[in-house]
Design a protein around this motif. Structure first.
Motif, PDB file in Angstrom:
ATOM      1  N   ALA A  21      -1.068   5.447   5.421  1.00  0.00           N
ATOM      2  CA  ALA A  21      -2.134   4.314   5.488  1.00  0.00           C
ATOM      3  C   ALA A  21      -2.279   3.808   7.069  1.00  0.00           C
ATOM      4  N   LYS A  54      -8.258   5.009   0.580  1.00  0.00           N
ATOM      5  CA  LYS A  54      -7.333   4.354  -0.400  1.00  0.00           C
ATOM      6  C   LYS A  54      -7.690   4.641  -1.672  1.00  0.00           C
ATOM      7  N   SER A  57     -11.603   3.754   5.437  1.00  0.00           N
ATOM      8  CA  SER A  57     -10.364   3.500   4.973  1.00  0.00           C
ATOM      9  C   SER A  57     -10.545   3.073   3.304  1.00  0.00           C
ATOM     10  N   GLU A 112       0.673  -1.047   0.000  1.00  0.00           N
ATOM     11  CA  GLU A 112      -0.089  -0.050   0.075  1.00  0.00           C
ATOM     12  C   GLU A 112       0.874   1.136  -0.097  1.00  0.00           C
ATOM     13  N   ASP A 144      -4.657   8.091   7.669  1.00  0.00           N
ATOM     14  CA  ASP A 144      -5.796   7.177   8.148  1.00  0.00           C
ATOM     15  C   ASP A 144      -5.436   6.592   9.715  1.00  0.00           C
ATOM     16  N   TYR A 184       0.241  10.319   2.025  1.00  0.00           N
ATOM     17  CA  TYR A 184      -0.811   9.444   2.429  1.00  0.00           C
ATOM     18  C   TYR A 184      -0.189   8.559   3.502  1.00  0.00           C
TER      19      TYR A 184
END
Lengths: 243, 238
Positions: B80, B45, B41, A82, B157, B78
């Motif tokens: 995650a 994403k 989430s 990711e 996140d 970002y």
């Protein structure tokens, strides 16, 4: 192609940051160095590496599958995929970066078998061209196994599954060209089918390179094989990178 | 800076995100709230171009997530969930890899690292491998990775999940400092956090946006604390 270089550099360094590379190199060199002597390298009294090349497909099936199994499975398992795929890197760059890093690593492993050609050159007068072509064959075959292994690694989160699937797939591609399988196919199906098996198998293409013959069709065979599996890996990742 | 239009995504029969739309501009700190499994989430994403939406689209800094995902990722930081990283790498090696991938080179890289490392207070672990770090440090390394290119849009996140109260406070301060010249989306379960850092709240449940308001307005309207508002909204509107 800067995303490619970033991935390539990270992957290649990664091998040497963990014991993976050293364990792999030691075992590979031990096995690759031992088998020719066990098979009678001295008794043969020939200044070539045919015995060394002869065992290569079997060694590479196991070793390359082991290198390839972690390429994507590990990335998936710990979620770093990711991170990787939310950096400004395309999937193509990531796949190629990983593939070429692993291929370079395998090339290093092959280069480190240099004591064998040196020994042969010391003991006799080998045909240099034959040795170079033989090594080229090993390199191309390692790349093909790697492409297959990487594809299976992208299929699953589980490295063991990936190892077994790619080992079996590569094994089939080798054994399909062995005389026993070919005899069986030609007697149960048809001789025409046997010749299809023979041309699709690794063995036939590798054998001629092992003898020092470079033919366009053999190189093209490996090239197509590598390209196809690498492209398939990219497609699979695109499809199911998040699952 | 962020313009989300009818974003949808389902996993098999489960619709995770069901046609959400909102916009956010520079200076906005948008708190993304919702019960577990609400689709927070998944939505994030999709904005980070990790998942492809089944329908709808979004524009980030003018780049469409479907047409130009690499452009989106360039202007986006970002983090995650769980702050994924390469465990066998050192913090230094990891941040350098991110710089490589983002094409931050030479003097710019040195400046970026000099700024970000103290900012996320990771100097003390800079040469440690990531697998040896505690959860709090891992997350801060993740944050450093997301901030290193000084992005205009930040998507975080659950950035404070698993941190101790002091670290939570630090991260919130960090977000407050950056808030005025960036557009930030954070998802969280901690409602005090929303009151402290966010100037907008979007509550989402079962893939749909239930309210899009400010924390103040919500508490004023309902005449109770944000906790109770959250419970009211997410349990009554079934």
């Amino acid at each position: 192609m800067n995303g490619f270089m970033a991935v390539f550099k990270r992957e290649l360094k990664g091998y040497f940051a963990t014991p993976v590379a050293y364990v792999f190199l030691v075992i590979f060199l031990l096995v690759a160095g031992y088998l020719p002597f066990k098979d009678g390298f001295f008794e043969l009294r020939q200044a070539d590496l045919r015995l060394f090349f002869y065992n290569m497909p079997f060694i590479l099936v196991v070793m390359v599958s082991a290198v390839a199994m972690r390429l994507w499975a590990e990335e998936r398992k710990n979620g770093s995929i990711e991170l990787l795929l939310t950096l400004p890197i395309t999937i193509r760059q990531a796949v190629l970066g990983k593939f070429f890093a692993a291929w370079t690593f395998l090339a290093i492993a092959l280069v480190l078998t240099f004591p064998l050609p040196v020994t042969v050159a010391y003991l006799g007068d080998p045909d240099a061209g034959q040795l170079v072509v033989g090594y080229l064959g090993c390199f191309l075959m390692a790349g093909s196994f790697l492409a297959i292994g990487m594809f299976f690694s992208a299929l699953t989160k589980n490295q063991v599954i990936s190892l077994i699937l790619s080992g079996v797939a590569c094994g089939i591609l080798i054994f399909a060209g062995h005389p026993s399988s070919l005899n069986y196919v030609s007697s149960t199906i048809s001789p025409a089918a046997a010749s299809v098996f023979e041309t699709l198998s690794f063995q036939n293409h590798f054998d001629s390179m092992m003898r020092g013959v470079v033919e366009v069709k053999d190189v093209v065979y490996f090239g197509i094989l590598i390209a196809a599996w690498v492209v398939a890996c990219g497609l699979i990742l695109e499809e199911r990178k998040a699952s | 800076m962020i313009d989300v239009q009818q974003l949808r995504r389902s996993f098999g029969p489960v619709v995770a995100v069901d046609g959400i739309s909102f916009t956010a501009d520079k200076g906005d700190v948008l708190g993304f709230l919702g019960p577990n499994g609400a689709g927070k989430s998944t939505a994030m994403k999709m904005l980070a171009c990790f998942l492809t939406p089944d329908g709808g689209t979004a524009k980030i800094c003018g780049h469409d997530i479907l047409i130009d995902p690499v452009g989106v990722r360039q202007c986006l930081g970002y983090l995650a969930e769980n702050a994924p990283a390469y465990n066998e790498m050192t913090v230094a090696g990891f941040l350098n890899f991110v710089c490589d991938a983002r094409q931050i080179k030479g003097a710019k890289r040195r400046a970026a690292l000099d700024k970000i490392v103290p900012m996320c207070s990771i100097e003390s672990v800079y040469h440690q491998t990531i697998e040896t770090l505690s959860k709090g440090y891992r997350r801060r390394v993740g944050l450093a990775q997301a901030l290193i290119h000084d992005p205009q849009v930040l998507i975080l996140d659950e950035p404070t999940d698993g941190l101790d109260p002091n670290q939570k406070h630090e991260v919130r301060q960090l977000i407050n400092e950056m808030a005025k010249d960036k557009c930030i989306i954070i998802s969280t379960h901690i409602l005090e956090e929303v009151e402290q850092v966010c100037n907008r709240t979007v509550i989402i449940a079962r893939g749909k946006i239930l309210t899009d308001s400010t924390p103040k307005q919500l508490t004023d309207e309902h005449g109770c604390s944000l906790n109770e508002v959250f419970r009211k909204i997410t349990t009554t509107k079934k």
